[in-house]
Design a protein around this motif. Structure first.
Motif, PDB file in Angstrom:
ATOM      1  N   LYS A 139      68.802 -34.093 -34.043  1.00 34.50           N
ATOM      2  CA  LYS A 139      68.296 -34.063 -35.413  1.00 34.50           C
ATOM      3  C   LYS A 139      66.784 -34.283 -35.392  1.00 34.50           C
ATOM      4  CE  LYS A 139      69.616 -38.846 -35.828  1.00 34.50           C
ATOM      5  NZ  LYS A 139      70.752 -39.646 -36.091  1.00 34.50           N
ATOM      6  N   LEU A 140      66.126 -33.785 -36.409  1.00 31.48           N
ATOM      7  CA  LEU A 140      64.679 -33.934 -36.511  1.00 31.48           C
ATOM      8  C   LEU A 140      64.320 -35.298 -37.066  1.00 31.48           C
ATOM      9  CD1 LEU A 140      63.572 -30.481 -37.934  1.00 31.48           C
ATOM     10  CD2 LEU A 140      63.237 -31.345 -35.621  1.00 31.48           C
ATOM     11  N   ARG A 141      63.224 -35.854 -36.540  1.00 34.62           N
ATOM     12  CA  ARG A 141      62.702 -37.120 -37.060  1.00 34.62           C
ATOM     13  C   ARG A 141      61.187 -36.987 -37.189  1.00 34.62           C
ATOM     14  NH1 ARG A 141      62.836 -42.641 -33.732  1.00 34.62           N
ATOM     15  NH2 ARG A 141      61.281 -41.470 -32.598  1.00 34.62           N
ATOM     16  N   TYR A 142      60.691 -37.341 -38.345  1.00 28.92           N
ATOM     17  CA  TYR A 142      59.262 -37.293 -38.626  1.00 28.92           C
ATOM     18  C   TYR A 142      58.693 -38.694 -38.481  1.00 28.92           C
ATOM     19  CZ  TYR A 142      54.930 -36.769 -41.266  1.00 28.92           C
ATOM     20  OH  TYR A 142      53.621 -36.772 -41.647  1.00 28.92           O
ATOM     21  N   SER A 143      57.579 -38.817 -37.757  1.00 32.19           N
ATOM     22  CA  SER A 143      56.903 -40.102 -37.591  1.00 32.19           C
ATOM     23  C   SER A 143      55.438 -39.935 -37.969  1.00 32.19           C
ATOM     24  CB  SER A 143      56.976 -40.574 -36.136  1.00 32.19           C
ATOM     25  OG  SER A 143      58.296 -40.693 -35.711  1.00 32.19           O
ATOM     26  N   SER A 144      54.888 -40.932 -38.621  1.00 29.59           N
ATOM     27  CA  SER A 144      53.449 -40.920 -38.918  1.00 29.59           C
ATOM     28  C   SER A 144      52.897 -42.312 -38.637  1.00 29.59           C
ATOM     29  CB  SER A 144      53.189 -40.498 -40.368  1.00 29.59           C
ATOM     30  OG  SER A 144      53.761 -41.415 -41.258  1.00 29.59           O
ATOM     31  N   TRP A 145      51.643 -42.365 -38.191  1.00 31.39           N
ATOM     32  CA  TRP A 145      51.003 -43.625 -37.866  1.00 31.39           C
ATOM     33  C   TRP A 145      49.498 -43.443 -37.943  1.00 31.39           C
ATOM     34  CZ3 TRP A 145      53.042 -40.179 -34.544  1.00 31.39           C
ATOM     35  CH2 TRP A 145      52.239 -39.708 -33.510  1.00 31.39           C
TER      36      TRP A 145
ATOM     37  N   MET B  13      72.907 -32.014 -51.152  1.00 30.97           N
ATOM     38  CA  MET B  13      73.271 -32.217 -49.773  1.00 30.97           C
ATOM     39  C   MET B  13      72.209 -31.572 -48.889  1.00 30.97           C
ATOM     40  SD  MET B  13      76.689 -31.115 -47.745  1.00 30.97           S
ATOM     41  CE  MET B  13      76.317 -29.557 -46.987  1.00 30.97           C
ATOM     42  N   SER B  14      71.920 -32.210 -47.772  1.00 35.31           N
ATOM     43  CA  SER B  14      70.982 -31.640 -46.812  1.00 35.31           C
ATOM     44  C   SER B  14      71.563 -31.781 -45.409  1.00 35.31           C
ATOM     45  CB  SER B  14      69.630 -32.344 -46.889  1.00 35.31           C
ATOM     46  OG  SER B  14      69.777 -33.698 -46.546  1.00 35.31           O
ATOM     47  N   ILE B  15      71.162 -30.880 -44.546  1.00 35.77           N
ATOM     48  CA  ILE B  15      71.652 -30.867 -43.176  1.00 35.77           C
ATOM     49  C   ILE B  15      70.459 -30.983 -42.246  1.00 35.77           C
ATOM     50  CG2 ILE B  15      72.832 -29.502 -41.420  1.00 35.77           C
ATOM     51  CD1 ILE B  15      74.375 -28.160 -43.720  1.00 35.77           C
ATOM     52  N   ASN B  16      70.539 -31.897 -41.307  1.00 33.24           N
ATOM     53  CA  ASN B  16      69.472 -32.107 -40.342  1.00 33.24           C
ATOM     54  C   ASN B  16      70.070 -31.939 -38.947  1.00 33.24           C
ATOM     55  OD1 ASN B  16      67.290 -32.863 -38.836  1.00 33.24           O
ATOM     56  ND2 ASN B  16      67.142 -34.927 -39.649  1.00 33.24           N
ATOM     57  N   ARG B  17      70.185 -30.709 -38.465  1.00 34.50           N
ATOM     58  CA  ARG B  17      70.700 -30.398 -37.134  1.00 34.50           C
ATOM     59  C   ARG B  17      69.763 -29.404 -36.469  1.00 34.50           C
ATOM     60  NH1 ARG B  17      73.058 -34.093 -35.174  1.00 34.50           N
ATOM     61  NH2 ARG B  17      73.783 -32.800 -33.500  1.00 34.50           N
ATOM     62  N   VAL B  18      69.528 -29.598 -35.168  1.00 34.21           N
ATOM     63  CA  VAL B  18      68.633 -28.740 -34.414  1.00 34.21           C
ATOM     64  C   VAL B  18      69.321 -28.344 -33.119  1.00 34.21           C
ATOM     65  CG1 VAL B  18      66.424 -28.643 -33.206  1.00 34.21           C
ATOM     66  CG2 VAL B  18      66.608 -29.899 -35.329  1.00 34.21           C
ATOM     67  N   ASN B  19      69.249 -27.077 -32.759  1.00 37.86           N
ATOM     68  CA  ASN B  19      69.711 -26.569 -31.467  1.00 37.86           C
ATOM     69  C   ASN B  19      68.572 -25.774 -30.859  1.00 37.86           C
ATOM     70  OD1 ASN B  19      72.583 -27.310 -31.379  1.00 37.86           O
ATOM     71  ND2 ASN B  19      72.707 -26.013 -33.195  1.00 37.86           N
ATOM     72  N   ILE B  20      68.125 -26.183 -29.678  1.00 36.47           N
ATOM     73  CA  ILE B  20      67.074 -25.452 -28.977  1.00 36.47           C
ATOM     74  C   ILE B  20      67.475 -25.305 -27.517  1.00 36.47           C
ATOM     75  CG2 ILE B  20      65.206 -26.196 -30.498  1.00 36.47           C
ATOM     76  CD1 ILE B  20      64.371 -28.171 -28.296  1.00 36.47           C
ATOM     77  N   SER B  21      66.952 -24.290 -26.879  1.00 34.25           N
ATOM     78  CA  SER B  21      67.124 -24.155 -25.433  1.00 34.25           C
ATOM     79  C   SER B  21      65.801 -23.682 -24.856  1.00 34.25           C
ATOM     80  CB  SER B  21      68.247 -23.183 -25.090  1.00 34.25           C
ATOM     81  OG  SER B  21      67.926 -21.885 -25.497  1.00 34.25           O
ATOM     82  N   GLY B  22      65.474 -24.249 -23.713  1.00 37.44           N
ATOM     83  CA  GLY B  22      64.224 -23.895 -23.058  1.00 37.44           C
ATOM     84  C   GLY B  22      64.048 -24.715 -21.800  1.00 37.44           C
ATOM     85  N   ASN B  23      62.836 -24.693 -21.258  1.00 39.41           N
ATOM     86  CA  ASN B  23      62.528 -25.389 -20.017  1.00 39.41           C
ATOM     87  C   ASN B  23      61.732 -26.656 -20.311  1.00 39.41           C
ATOM     88  OD1 ASN B  23      63.709 -23.281 -18.640  1.00 39.41           O
ATOM     89  ND2 ASN B  23      61.769 -22.242 -18.287  1.00 39.41           N
ATOM     90  N   LEU B  24      62.001 -27.705 -19.519  1.00 35.73           N
ATOM     91  CA  LEU B  24      61.232 -28.932 -19.661  1.00 35.73           C
ATOM     92  C   LEU B  24      59.788 -28.679 -19.272  1.00 35.73           C
ATOM     93  CD1 LEU B  24      64.041 -30.278 -19.919  1.00 35.73           C
ATOM     94  CD2 LEU B  24      63.108 -32.164 -18.599  1.00 35.73           C
ATOM     95  N   THR B  25      58.868 -29.177 -20.082  1.00 36.17           N
ATOM     96  CA  THR B  25      57.438 -28.949 -19.850  1.00 36.17           C
ATOM     97  C   THR B  25      56.835 -29.987 -18.923  1.00 36.17           C
ATOM     98  OG1 THR B  25      56.859 -30.261 -21.800  1.00 36.17           O
ATOM     99  CG2 THR B  25      57.142 -27.875 -22.098  1.00 36.17           C
ATOM    100  N   ARG B  26      57.527 -31.105 -18.745  1.00 40.08           N
ATOM    101  CA  ARG B  26      57.026 -32.176 -17.881  1.00 40.08           C
ATOM    102  C   ARG B  26      58.214 -33.013 -17.414  1.00 40.08           C
ATOM    103  NH1 ARG B  26      56.119 -33.464 -23.226  1.00 40.08           N
ATOM    104  NH2 ARG B  26      56.944 -35.473 -23.909  1.00 40.08           N
ATOM    105  N   ASP B  27      57.990 -33.821 -16.391  1.00 43.01           N
ATOM    106  CA  ASP B  27      59.028 -34.748 -15.968  1.00 43.01           C
ATOM    107  C   ASP B  27      59.278 -35.746 -17.102  1.00 43.01           C
ATOM    108  OD1 ASP B  27      59.501 -33.679 -13.449  1.00 43.01           O
ATOM    109  OD2 ASP B  27      57.940 -34.889 -12.502  1.00 43.01           O
ATOM    110  N   PRO B  28      60.527 -36.127 -17.309  1.00 49.54           N
ATOM    111  CA  PRO B  28      60.811 -37.057 -18.397  1.00 49.54           C
ATOM    112  C   PRO B  28      60.199 -38.431 -18.133  1.00 49.54           C
ATOM    113  CG  PRO B  28      62.800 -36.581 -17.154  1.00 49.54           C
ATOM    114  CD  PRO B  28      61.729 -35.712 -16.607  1.00 49.54           C
ATOM    115  N   GLU B  29      59.889 -39.123 -19.216  1.00 55.48           N
ATOM    116  CA  GLU B  29      59.288 -40.458 -19.135  1.00 55.48           C
ATOM    117  C   GLU B  29      60.300 -41.463 -19.675  1.00 55.48           C
ATOM    118  OE1 GLU B  29      55.976 -42.935 -21.627  1.00 55.48           O
ATOM    119  OE2 GLU B  29      55.545 -40.829 -21.195  1.00 55.48           O
TER     120      GLU B  29
END
Length: 177
Positions: A80-86, A1-17
């Motif tokens: 949840k975390l998502r890994y992308s590669s290209w 079994m694996s768990i993929n959950r993330v909790n973070i708190s902080g300030n936005l670094t830029r206006d959302p796109e």
């Protein structure tokens, strides 16, 4: 079994796109800065080191959420975390780890960031739009009913008497389960 959950708190670094795919799916992207504390080996003092986390919101929540977020807004994000590669246009391999957001909680009042000011009726945006403040909730107090005061209001109710804990003459055999 694996768990993929993330909790973070902080300030936005830029206006959302906000962008829309060819199929009509809305995508909101923004970055959140979170701090890591490390001891400086030369001075021995604790210092904050920023980490920058890319976040993305998909679907119908993206557009309404984009109206409330701006650079500097303090938020708590759960997802949840998502890994992308290209492969980039120049042929180099690229990758990134981002948070696919499930929940966003606003930690700073709009008067502090994003051009909002709080007044008695709610929140006023710099452009003039009015937002109502959510009512606060406090749990009901289990006490005697309030007494009517002679000046036309209610007097504070007397606090409920504190009950002593039950005696400790209970044994495991007495418990029915």
């Amino acid at each position: 079994m694996s768990i993929n959950r993330v909790n973070i708190s902080g300030n936005l670094t830029r206006d959302p796109e906000l962008r829309v795919t060819g199929s009509g799916t809305q995508i909101l992207s923004f970055g959140v800065a979170v701090n890591d504390r490390r001891r400086n080996p030369q001075t021995g003092e604790w210092e904050d080191y920023p980490n920058f986390v890319d976040c993305v919101v998909f679907g119908a929540r993206a557009e309404p959420l984009s109206r409330f977020l701006s650079k500097g807004t303090k938020v708590a994000v759960e997802g949840k975390l998502r890994y992308s590669s290209w492969e980039s246009k120049d042929g180099s391999k690229r990758s990134k780890l981002e948070v696919v957001v499930d929940e966003v909680e606003f930690l700073s009042s709009r008067g502090q960031q994003g051009g909002y000011q709080q007044d008695a009726g709610g929140f006023q945006q710099a452009g003039g739009a009015q937002f109502q403040q959510a009512p606060s909730y406090s749990a009901p107090v289990a006490a005697a009913p309030a007494q009517f005061a002679p000046q036309g209001g209610f007097a504070n109710p007397a606090p409920a008497p504190v009950q002593a804990p039950p005696s400790t003459d209970v044994y495991d055999e007495d418990i029915p389960f």
